[in-house]
Design a protein around this motif. Sequence first.
Motif, PDB file in Angstrom:
ATOM      1  N   MET A   1      -4.120   4.003  -8.856  1.00 29.40           N
ATOM      2  CA  MET A   1      -4.626   4.712  -7.682  1.00 29.40           C
ATOM      3  C   MET A   1      -3.797   4.331  -6.455  1.00 29.40           C
ATOM      4  SD  MET A   1      -8.445   4.590  -5.966  1.00 29.40           S
ATOM      5  CE  MET A   1      -9.177   5.298  -7.438  1.00 29.40           C
ATOM      6  N   LYS A   2      -3.428   5.337  -5.672  1.00 29.00           N
ATOM      7  CA  LYS A   2      -2.645   5.090  -4.475  1.00 29.00           C
ATOM      8  C   LYS A   2      -3.472   4.343  -3.445  1.00 29.00           C
ATOM      9  CE  LYS A   2       0.023   7.485  -0.894  1.00 29.00           C
ATOM     10  NZ  LYS A   2       0.456   8.801  -0.375  1.00 29.00           N
ATOM     11  N   GLU A   3      -2.865   3.318  -2.830  1.00 31.58           N
ATOM     12  CA  GLU A   3      -3.565   2.575  -1.796  1.00 31.58           C
ATOM     13  C   GLU A   3      -3.763   3.449  -0.560  1.00 31.58           C
ATOM     14  OE1 GLU A   3      -1.777  -1.115  -0.840  1.00 31.58           O
ATOM     15  OE2 GLU A   3      -2.030  -1.973  -2.846  1.00 31.58           O
ATOM     16  N   THR A   4      -4.880   3.278   0.078  1.00 31.23           N
ATOM     17  CA  THR A   4      -5.189   4.063   1.260  1.00 31.23           C
ATOM     18  C   THR A   4      -5.964   3.223   2.255  1.00 31.23           C
ATOM     19  OG1 THR A   4      -6.288   6.064   2.090  1.00 31.23           O
ATOM     20  CG2 THR A   4      -7.334   4.923   0.235  1.00 31.23           C
ATOM     21  N   ASN A   5      -5.859   3.583   3.518  1.00 32.32           N
ATOM     22  CA  ASN A   5      -6.674   2.943   4.551  1.00 32.32           C
ATOM     23  C   ASN A   5      -7.834   3.830   4.974  1.00 32.32           C
ATOM     24  OD1 ASN A   5      -5.167   0.494   4.824  1.00 32.32           O
ATOM     25  ND2 ASN A   5      -3.612   1.593   5.969  1.00 32.32           N
ATOM     26  N   TRP A   6      -7.871   5.057   4.459  1.00 27.57           N
ATOM     27  CA  TRP A   6      -8.954   5.987   4.781  1.00 27.57           C
ATOM     28  C   TRP A   6     -10.193   5.655   3.961  1.00 27.57           C
ATOM     29  CZ3 TRP A   6      -8.985   9.628   8.570  1.00 27.57           C
ATOM     30  CH2 TRP A   6      -7.757  10.017   9.125  1.00 27.57           C
ATOM     31  N   ILE A   7     -11.293   5.391   4.634  1.00 29.44           N
ATOM     32  CA  ILE A   7     -12.535   5.109   3.922  1.00 29.44           C
ATOM     33  C   ILE A   7     -12.926   6.282   3.030  1.00 29.44           C
ATOM     34  CG2 ILE A   7     -15.031   4.726   4.220  1.00 29.44           C
ATOM     35  CD1 ILE A   7     -14.370   3.100   6.728  1.00 29.44           C
ATOM     36  N   LYS A   8     -12.704   7.495   3.508  1.00 26.90           N
ATOM     37  CA  LYS A   8     -13.116   8.681   2.755  1.00 26.90           C
ATOM     38  C   LYS A   8     -12.389   8.814   1.415  1.00 26.90           C
ATOM     39  CE  LYS A   8      -9.819  11.748   5.120  1.00 26.90           C
ATOM     40  NZ  LYS A   8      -9.675  12.913   6.011  1.00 26.90           N
TER      41      LYS A   8
END
Length: 248
Positions: A1-8
């Motif tokens: 899974m790609k890392e993200t900073n978006w909570i959504k």
Amino acid sequence: MKETNWIKLMSTSEFAERKKSCDTVIIPVGATEGYGPHLPMGSDILVAQKIAELVSNEVNAMIGPSIEVGESYSLGGFPGTICITPETWTAFFHDVVESLVKWGFKNFMIINGHAGNVPLIGHVSRAMQDQYGIKCAQIDWWRFTQAKGVGILENSGWMAHGHASECGTSVLLYLYPEYVEMKHVDKAEPAREGFTRDSDIITYVPFHLTAPKALLGDATIGNAQKGEELVNKCVARIVEYMHQEFSC
């Protein structure tokens, strides 16, 4: 899974794990309104979201829900503008912040692309700081860029930031060139009648009567190079502040 900073974009498992070492959240807010003949109506929120991403890549912060509409009654005469009452907007923003407080966030950076939202954010932020002991800070983006635009923009005065002019066009050409319609780019001075920026009396003339193209200033001199330099300078300052004040 790609890392993200978006909570959504996080699963509850990923959020819970990230939350163990993160107590800072960025909230992008903006508007959907007439924004010159050449820029997208969502310019304010599009820029706020991208700046939130760029900043979050340099600090330990997550990105909360975006608020894509704002208090835009002054531009209500332009097709497509969405107007939200101050009461509705304030209540929604309050509930977003309160929900994030519930999950343990202590530091709130609001990246705000729309001037009409500034006092509403301030009202909620002061009350929430008193109630919950959190820290809040707001970036009033187009005023923030005005201060940082000296030496970058040809016109560093307010006309560069009047509405959809040199600054806005440059920033959008850098961040979202695919949404800028340069064939419609133009420049415009405000109509003298009803325009009171330099007056000692505040009046409330609808924007479409003073600027029928939803444009104030010279958008023809905007370019992506100016936008890149300005965005990098602004992001660096926001990151510096968050490291110092939020320790993130």
